[in-house]
Scaffold this motif. Structure first.
Motif, PDB file in Angstrom:
ATOM      1  N   ARG A  37       3.956 -44.604 -76.750  1.00  0.00           N
ATOM      2  CA  ARG A  37       3.207 -43.363 -76.779  1.00  0.00           C
ATOM      3  C   ARG A  37       3.511 -42.733 -78.122  1.00  0.00           C
ATOM      4  O   ARG A  37       4.677 -42.573 -78.485  1.00  0.00           O
ATOM      5  CB  ARG A  37       3.686 -42.475 -75.616  1.00  0.00           C
ATOM      6  CG  ARG A  37       2.978 -41.154 -75.428  1.00  0.00           C
ATOM      7  CD  ARG A  37       3.501 -40.502 -74.142  1.00  0.00           C
ATOM      8  NE  ARG A  37       2.982 -39.157 -73.926  1.00  0.00           N
ATOM      9  CZ  ARG A  37       3.476 -38.054 -74.469  1.00  0.00           C
ATOM     10  NH1 ARG A  37       4.493 -38.127 -75.303  1.00  0.00           N
ATOM     11  NH2 ARG A  37       2.952 -36.871 -74.201  1.00  0.00           N
ATOM     12  N   VAL A  80     -10.384 -43.409 -83.575  1.00  0.00           N
ATOM     13  CA  VAL A  80     -10.129 -42.614 -82.368  1.00  0.00           C
ATOM     14  C   VAL A  80      -9.574 -43.490 -81.253  1.00  0.00           C
ATOM     15  O   VAL A  80      -8.588 -43.158 -80.619  1.00  0.00           O
ATOM     16  CB  VAL A  80     -11.416 -41.913 -81.893  1.00  0.00           C
ATOM     17  CG1 VAL A  80     -11.211 -41.277 -80.531  1.00  0.00           C
ATOM     18  CG2 VAL A  80     -11.842 -40.875 -82.906  1.00  0.00           C
ATOM     19  N   LEU A  86     -20.024 -43.647 -69.700  1.00  0.00           N
ATOM     20  CA  LEU A  86     -19.293 -42.860 -68.699  1.00  0.00           C
ATOM     21  C   LEU A  86     -18.021 -42.265 -69.271  1.00  0.00           C
ATOM     22  O   LEU A  86     -17.643 -41.152 -68.928  1.00  0.00           O
ATOM     23  CB  LEU A  86     -18.920 -43.739 -67.495  1.00  0.00           C
ATOM     24  CG  LEU A  86     -20.029 -44.267 -66.607  1.00  0.00           C
ATOM     25  CD1 LEU A  86     -19.430 -44.971 -65.396  1.00  0.00           C
ATOM     26  CD2 LEU A  86     -20.954 -43.147 -66.152  1.00  0.00           C
ATOM     27  N   VAL A 120     -14.973 -42.501 -72.740  1.00  0.00           N
ATOM     28  CA  VAL A 120     -14.591 -42.952 -74.058  1.00  0.00           C
ATOM     29  C   VAL A 120     -13.082 -42.758 -74.176  1.00  0.00           C
ATOM     30  O   VAL A 120     -12.558 -41.733 -73.764  1.00  0.00           O
ATOM     31  CB  VAL A 120     -15.367 -42.101 -75.099  1.00  0.00           C
ATOM     32  CG1 VAL A 120     -14.648 -42.058 -76.419  1.00  0.00           C
ATOM     33  CG2 VAL A 120     -16.796 -42.628 -75.243  1.00  0.00           C
ATOM     34  N   ALA A 137      -9.537 -42.103 -75.885  1.00  0.00           N
ATOM     35  CA  ALA A 137      -8.799 -41.602 -77.054  1.00  0.00           C
ATOM     36  C   ALA A 137      -7.353 -42.044 -76.848  1.00  0.00           C
ATOM     37  O   ALA A 137      -7.092 -43.241 -76.796  1.00  0.00           O
ATOM     38  CB  ALA A 137      -8.948 -40.089 -77.188  1.00  0.00           C
ATOM     39  N   ILE A 138      -6.418 -41.107 -76.680  1.00  0.00           N
ATOM     40  CA  ILE A 138      -5.024 -41.540 -76.549  1.00  0.00           C
ATOM     41  C   ILE A 138      -4.570 -41.664 -75.104  1.00  0.00           C
ATOM     42  O   ILE A 138      -3.423 -42.002 -74.848  1.00  0.00           O
ATOM     43  CB  ILE A 138      -4.060 -40.587 -77.280  1.00  0.00           C
ATOM     44  CG1 ILE A 138      -4.126 -39.185 -76.673  1.00  0.00           C
ATOM     45  CG2 ILE A 138      -4.318 -40.555 -78.762  1.00  0.00           C
ATOM     46  CD1 ILE A 138      -2.921 -38.377 -77.040  1.00  0.00           C
ATOM     47  N   GLU A 139      -5.463 -41.402 -74.133  1.00  0.00           N
ATOM     48  CA  GLU A 139      -5.023 -41.444 -72.736  1.00  0.00           C
ATOM     49  C   GLU A 139      -4.731 -42.867 -72.268  1.00  0.00           C
ATOM     50  O   GLU A 139      -4.044 -43.058 -71.272  1.00  0.00           O
ATOM     51  CB  GLU A 139      -6.057 -40.789 -71.819  1.00  0.00           C
ATOM     52  CG  GLU A 139      -7.362 -41.569 -71.616  1.00  0.00           C
ATOM     53  CD  GLU A 139      -8.380 -41.266 -72.702  1.00  0.00           C
ATOM     54  OE1 GLU A 139      -7.964 -40.963 -73.824  1.00  0.00           O
ATOM     55  OE2 GLU A 139      -9.591 -41.341 -72.414  1.00  0.00           O
ATOM     56  N   LEU A 197     -16.630 -40.993 -62.232  1.00  0.00           N
ATOM     57  CA  LEU A 197     -17.887 -40.554 -62.853  1.00  0.00           C
ATOM     58  C   LEU A 197     -19.035 -41.533 -62.629  1.00  0.00           C
ATOM     59  O   LEU A 197     -20.153 -41.287 -63.080  1.00  0.00           O
ATOM     60  CB  LEU A 197     -17.688 -40.387 -64.363  1.00  0.00           C
ATOM     61  CG  LEU A 197     -16.738 -39.261 -64.815  1.00  0.00           C
ATOM     62  CD1 LEU A 197     -16.357 -39.442 -66.267  1.00  0.00           C
ATOM     63  CD2 LEU A 197     -17.394 -37.899 -64.593  1.00  0.00           C
ATOM     64  N   LEU A 245      -6.753 -36.114 -79.047  1.00  0.00           N
ATOM     65  CA  LEU A 245      -6.216 -36.196 -77.687  1.00  0.00           C
ATOM     66  C   LEU A 245      -7.262 -36.674 -76.702  1.00  0.00           C
ATOM     67  O   LEU A 245      -6.961 -37.391 -75.757  1.00  0.00           O
ATOM     68  CB  LEU A 245      -5.705 -34.827 -77.225  1.00  0.00           C
ATOM     69  CG  LEU A 245      -4.485 -34.237 -77.911  1.00  0.00           C
ATOM     70  CD1 LEU A 245      -4.060 -32.955 -77.197  1.00  0.00           C
ATOM     71  CD2 LEU A 245      -3.329 -35.228 -77.931  1.00  0.00           C
ATOM     72  N   ALA A 246      -8.520 -36.230 -76.879  1.00  0.00           N
ATOM     73  CA  ALA A 246      -9.543 -36.551 -75.891  1.00  0.00           C
ATOM     74  C   ALA A 246     -10.924 -36.437 -76.510  1.00  0.00           C
ATOM     75  O   ALA A 246     -11.148 -35.630 -77.414  1.00  0.00           O
ATOM     76  CB  ALA A 246      -9.437 -35.617 -74.682  1.00  0.00           C
ATOM     77  N   VAL A 247     -11.800 -37.252 -75.995  1.00  0.00           N
ATOM     78  CA  VAL A 247     -13.160 -37.341 -76.490  1.00  0.00           C
ATOM     79  C   VAL A 247     -14.081 -37.211 -75.286  1.00  0.00           C
ATOM     80  O   VAL A 247     -13.831 -37.800 -74.243  1.00  0.00           O
ATOM     81  CB  VAL A 247     -13.320 -38.700 -77.217  1.00  0.00           C
ATOM     82  CG1 VAL A 247     -14.752 -39.148 -77.230  1.00  0.00           C
ATOM     83  CG2 VAL A 247     -12.738 -38.617 -78.619  1.00  0.00           C
ATOM     84  N   GLU A 304     -18.169 -36.622 -68.746  1.00  0.00           N
ATOM     85  CA  GLU A 304     -17.356 -35.869 -67.792  1.00  0.00           C
ATOM     86  C   GLU A 304     -17.499 -34.373 -67.977  1.00  0.00           C
ATOM     87  O   GLU A 304     -17.174 -33.597 -67.077  1.00  0.00           O
ATOM     88  CB  GLU A 304     -15.885 -36.284 -67.893  1.00  0.00           C
ATOM     89  CG  GLU A 304     -15.142 -35.829 -69.154  1.00  0.00           C
ATOM     90  CD  GLU A 304     -15.327 -36.795 -70.307  1.00  0.00           C
ATOM     91  OE1 GLU A 304     -16.374 -37.442 -70.381  1.00  0.00           O
ATOM     92  OE2 GLU A 304     -14.415 -36.882 -71.148  1.00  0.00           O
ATOM     93  N   ARG A 364      -7.831 -32.898 -69.168  1.00  0.00           N
ATOM     94  CA  ARG A 364      -7.140 -34.119 -69.609  1.00  0.00           C
ATOM     95  C   ARG A 364      -6.331 -33.844 -70.875  1.00  0.00           C
ATOM     96  O   ARG A 364      -5.180 -34.266 -70.988  1.00  0.00           O
ATOM     97  CB  ARG A 364      -8.208 -35.180 -69.870  1.00  0.00           C
ATOM     98  CG  ARG A 364      -7.708 -36.494 -70.312  1.00  0.00           C
ATOM     99  CD  ARG A 364      -8.784 -37.547 -70.159  1.00  0.00           C
ATOM    100  NE  ARG A 364      -9.690 -37.701 -71.275  1.00  0.00           N
ATOM    101  CZ  ARG A 364     -10.976 -37.408 -71.284  1.00  0.00           C
ATOM    102  NH1 ARG A 364     -11.531 -36.872 -70.217  1.00  0.00           N
ATOM    103  NH2 ARG A 364     -11.715 -37.614 -72.340  1.00  0.00           N
ATOM    104  N   LEU A 367      -2.302 -34.416 -71.876  1.00  0.00           N
ATOM    105  CA  LEU A 367      -1.948 -35.366 -72.948  1.00  0.00           C
ATOM    106  C   LEU A 367      -1.329 -34.680 -74.158  1.00  0.00           C
ATOM    107  O   LEU A 367      -0.987 -35.330 -75.135  1.00  0.00           O
ATOM    108  CB  LEU A 367      -3.210 -36.121 -73.407  1.00  0.00           C
ATOM    109  CG  LEU A 367      -3.843 -37.066 -72.396  1.00  0.00           C
ATOM    110  CD1 LEU A 367      -5.241 -37.454 -72.852  1.00  0.00           C
ATOM    111  CD2 LEU A 367      -2.988 -38.308 -72.214  1.00  0.00           C
ATOM    112  N   ARG A 368      -1.227 -33.364 -74.108  1.00  0.00           N
ATOM    113  CA  ARG A 368      -0.822 -32.662 -75.325  1.00  0.00           C
ATOM    114  C   ARG A 368       0.620 -32.990 -75.708  1.00  0.00           C
ATOM    115  O   ARG A 368       1.453 -33.308 -74.875  1.00  0.00           O
ATOM    116  CB  ARG A 368      -0.995 -31.152 -75.146  1.00  0.00           C
ATOM    117  CG  ARG A 368       0.048 -30.520 -74.266  1.00  0.00           C
ATOM    118  CD  ARG A 368      -0.077 -28.999 -74.266  1.00  0.00           C
ATOM    119  NE  ARG A 368       0.056 -28.476 -72.924  1.00  0.00           N
ATOM    120  CZ  ARG A 368       0.211 -27.202 -72.642  1.00  0.00           C
ATOM    121  NH1 ARG A 368       0.208 -26.313 -73.600  1.00  0.00           N
ATOM    122  NH2 ARG A 368       0.345 -26.807 -71.404  1.00  0.00           N
TER     123      ARG A 368
END
Lengths: 286, 286
Positions: free
Chosen positions: A84, A175, A187, A189, A191-193, A205, B187-189, B193, B201, B205-206
């Motif tokens: 991470r 990204v 549905l 995309v 990123a870092i999740e 979704l 962090l998120a895209v 959703e 989210r 993830l922060r």
């Protein structure tokens, strides 16, 4: 002297999570190399590194990490297994680490590609040769073509085309590597999740009707020595749970961890696994 | 005849969720227009449409929708308020709807922009003039500049730059409008959703340290008559809950629903709201 020069170079493995660090170690030893694992604290699985000569160090303790790799005579280095990305606060660099961080410079604050490329550059300047895990464990690299009993149909291929277009855009922006497409609709995309979290979301979704696909690609600017996309049995099972019909990924540049288990899980759930020919992907590029 | 030609044209409002359809209706009536709301079943809020002449119809009942808009003498049309894009199975088009769907054609299976552009084209062919909600309720369109007491600092501006780069890529691929960036890290895209789910989210993830920003942009190919990015008080509160320090969005092309409540929520939480000058955004384009 001649014979010494031909001795296999000792391999240092900087290990994040999962089983792959152990597989790399086993493959290297089978090829006659001595190995040493530097497990990153909080990421490396103690059970995976235990059978091998190893040390566990904090990611921020870069000075100790480099000293350990030198002390154990490592000449080649592989970085393998997910970590991470830490915040600078988490990192708490040691004295040497702070100097290295300064050399990494602004790249540490940009996307992953910039960071990893800078880490590779610094390790190279320190005298190590950084190689890709896929050069050690070639058999885990996904080949081109359909690997499963189930074949993708026309709707799946259409969703894959859309996914490739989106994943390439994401990759160009540094990204992420993946997305889920169902009936032409994006549905989710990544990123870092991480892929598993994205699959869970995509499941929630999803629309009625024909299920979607997961597409994972190497980012165009990505150094293959640092962070190859990885698919494991859990990825396949999570994709099935999300109602997907298959996974498409870049051949010769994706690690199929526990390949037999991946194929068994896919066949059991009726999913396809499709290795996309990198040349074709390049040809698609607009 | 001269005077008849100068009568304000009756406005039909095709209403999705939220309070905006009612605000558009009120603004149009205040400007002397007659209005009729066609509420989309399952999306339009009954309490919002109740005070106005209205009918509720399924999205798939396109024939009935067009007949109702004609019967009520609507000349101009506004589409406003979020709808969840249906699967073809959910849609169950009526006879006229099936014909219209055939005219929309392959665009219905592609990204949102293609679909909405095709819907606008079909409505125009049917004799309606489709206008943007922002042409009716100009006062809800976000202006350029900082709207709050809190100003973005250098780190926030740097995160906004990265977010603009990513959001522009996403928009070019017709995937979504928004992303969250913290300390240079995406962090998120957002895909389908929605912004609130993405913010939830991003909160999970922060990273430690200085908080991130939400960036929302109009997609480059987006028809502003169809689907302007919208920010409301809930968006602001969810951004605060996710540990963000502010929101940046495209000026003159973003709807600030309940503007006073948005600003109050932002000031209470110490967040900034920043309208990005579209010309500057264009200038940034690579």
């Amino acid at each position: 002297m001649k014979y010494q020069a031909e001795m296999p170079r000792k391999l240092g493995i900087i290990a994040g999570g999962g089983a792959l660090p152990g597989q790399v170690a086993a493959a290297a030893r089978a090829a006659g190399r001595a190995v040493f694992i530097l497990g990153l604290e909080g990421f490396a699985d103690p059970a995976v590194v235990a059978p091998w000569p190893h040390e566990i160090r904090r990611l921020g303790a870069a000075g100790r990490i480099i000293a350990a790799l030198r002390q154990h005579g490592c000449q080649d280095l592989v970085m393998i297994g997910p970590i991470r990305r830490p915040s600078l606060l988490d990192l708490r660099p040691d004295a040497e680490g702070a100097k290295l961080l300064a050399r990494v410079g602004r790249a540490a604050f940009a996307g992953d590609d910039g960071l990893l490329a800078a880490v590779i550059r610094v390790l190279t300047e320190e005298g190590f040769r950084v190689i890709g895990a896929h050069e050690i464990i070639r058999e885990v690299v996904a080949p081109a073509g359909v690997l499963t009993q189930t074949q993708p149909d026309a709707q799946a291929m259409s969703d894959i085309d859309r996914g490739v277009q989106v994943a390439r855009m994401l990759g160009a922006a540094d990204v992420g590597q993946g997305c889920v497409v169902q009936q032409g609709l994006v549905l989710a995309v990544e990123a870092i999740e991480g892929t598993d979290a994205m699959l869970l979301r995509a499941g929630a979704l999803r629309r009625d009707g024909i299920g979607g696909v997961l597409v994972k690609l190497v980012k165009p600017s990505q150094d293959k020595r640092a962070d190859l996309p990885t698919i494991g049995p859990d990825t396949v099972r999570n994709a099935a749970a999300a109602g997907l019909r298959g996974l498409a990924f870049e051949a010769n540049a994706t690690i199929l961890a526990e390949r037999e288990a991946c194929l068994a899980a896919a066949d059991a759930a009726g999913l396809f696994l499709l290795g996309l020919d990198p040349e074709t992907l390049k040809g698609d590029c607009q």
